[in-house]
Write a protein that holds these residues in place. Sequence first.
Motif, PDB file in Angstrom:
ATOM      1  N   UNK A 355      20.498 -53.954-103.985  1.00 48.30           N
ATOM      2  CA  UNK A 355      21.621 -54.307-104.850  1.00 48.30           C
ATOM      3  C   UNK A 355      22.613 -53.170-105.010  1.00 48.30           C
ATOM      4  N   UNK A 356      22.254 -51.978-104.502  1.00 50.93           N
ATOM      5  CA  UNK A 356      23.176 -50.867-104.617  1.00 50.93           C
ATOM      6  C   UNK A 356      22.552 -49.564-104.185  1.00 50.93           C
ATOM      7  N   UNK A 357      23.314 -48.487-104.386  1.00 52.20           N
ATOM      8  CA  UNK A 357      22.966 -47.166-103.895  1.00 52.20           C
ATOM      9  C   UNK A 357      22.685 -46.215-105.054  1.00 52.20           C
ATOM     10  N   UNK A 358      21.626 -45.444-104.927  1.00 52.38           N
ATOM     11  CA  UNK A 358      21.381 -44.332-105.843  1.00 52.38           C
ATOM     12  C   UNK A 358      22.084 -43.127-105.237  1.00 52.38           C
ATOM     13  N   UNK A 359      23.007 -42.530-106.013  1.00 49.28           N
ATOM     14  CA  UNK A 359      23.891 -41.503-105.466  1.00 49.28           C
ATOM     15  C   UNK A 359      23.816 -40.222-106.294  1.00 49.28           C
ATOM     16  N   UNK A 360      23.310 -39.135-105.736  1.00 47.63           N
ATOM     17  CA  UNK A 360      23.341 -37.855-106.443  1.00 47.63           C
ATOM     18  C   UNK A 360      24.716 -37.214-106.300  1.00 47.63           C
ATOM     19  N   UNK A 361      25.377 -36.945-107.418  1.00 50.72           N
ATOM     20  CA  UNK A 361      26.657 -36.247-107.401  1.00 50.72           C
ATOM     21  C   UNK A 361      26.437 -34.820-107.881  1.00 50.72           C
TER      22      UNK A 361
END
Length: 374
Positions: A355-361
């Motif tokens: 359902x989506x992306x886990x994104x480390x910023x």
Amino acid sequence: MLNLAELTTPYLLLDPVKMERNIARLQKHMDKLGVTLRPHVKTAKSIDVVRRLFADGKGPITVSTLKEAEYFAEHGFTDITYAVGISPDKLPRVVELLRMGVTLRVLVDSMAQAQAVVKAAAQLGHKIPALIEIDCDGERAGLSKNDPKIVEIGRYLHENGEFCGILMHAGGSYHCPDKAAKEAAAEHERATAVAVRDQLVAAGVPCPIVSVGSTPTAHFAEDLTGVTEMRAGVYVFQDLVMAGLHVCELQDIAISVVATVIGHRPEKGWIMTDAGWMALSRDRGTAQQEVDQGYGLVCAMDGTPYQDLIVSSTSQEHGIVSVRKGSKAKLPKLEVGQQVRILPNHACATASQFEGYVVPTADELVFWPRINYW
């Protein structure tokens, strides 16, 4: 804000630094060749990703479903090509978007489709811009270069005010591992497109759009004279198929599935994870390449690949991890509860499982949703 320790595996991890580097690389190449890049957003299907493709966030873009077109139109994208052959039942949805001020082009490769477009345009009271799909290498849909139906359909659409150009996809480039073959595929794609355009123009049918594209040919094209736009999609994330074609390196792949070790079968040389085909997809796109990566290449959580460690088999929720056949590498010691990252064969197929992306910023962990379905 998300907490990595609290996330349930499997989940889809996206490295934004690698993604932006991939985006910049192809954009620089297209700028050098002087051609508009029309990214195919079927890979990302996320506004948070696609906004990074454009300085103004408006496009142009390519989509593979009307749901994508509707979703991106809602977010302000107004220049969209729907690059799958149109079926008559979808035309009312196309017209709804056109009435909203979205330029949405449809794709045809038969007179039946062209007639459906003209009929729907008359019935629904709105012109429907249409492209003719050309087959340049026998890989998929489209009309062959010298097929007289190209001019016949083009003239019919032009006379009814619907024709806007031609489109092709060099699917054969996915079978070209060496540089010279990819360069030849790119030139063949370009030359075929220009030849078809010239046929149409000679027959009195203007052909303003000459659209070509695939991720391999986009990266290896040396000359795009006569082409008005290039389409590519998977380049944003890259994947094992592209790495196997030497379009990118393993370290360029921006997405991975994070999985947890759930068991061992030492007598078989297996490590079990909780990422089966429901997480990785059934795509086996590397099976015919020089290096078969199974259902994905297994890496440590810092992204370093374990030597010759692949997901060799899957069931719905189980991934069987083992050393590639013929390798002398040893199975690493991975304890129950330990996590790994799995690089995908085909980024589009694997991403579609989530359902989506886990994104480390820089300072937090965020979730970028994506859409699925049609």
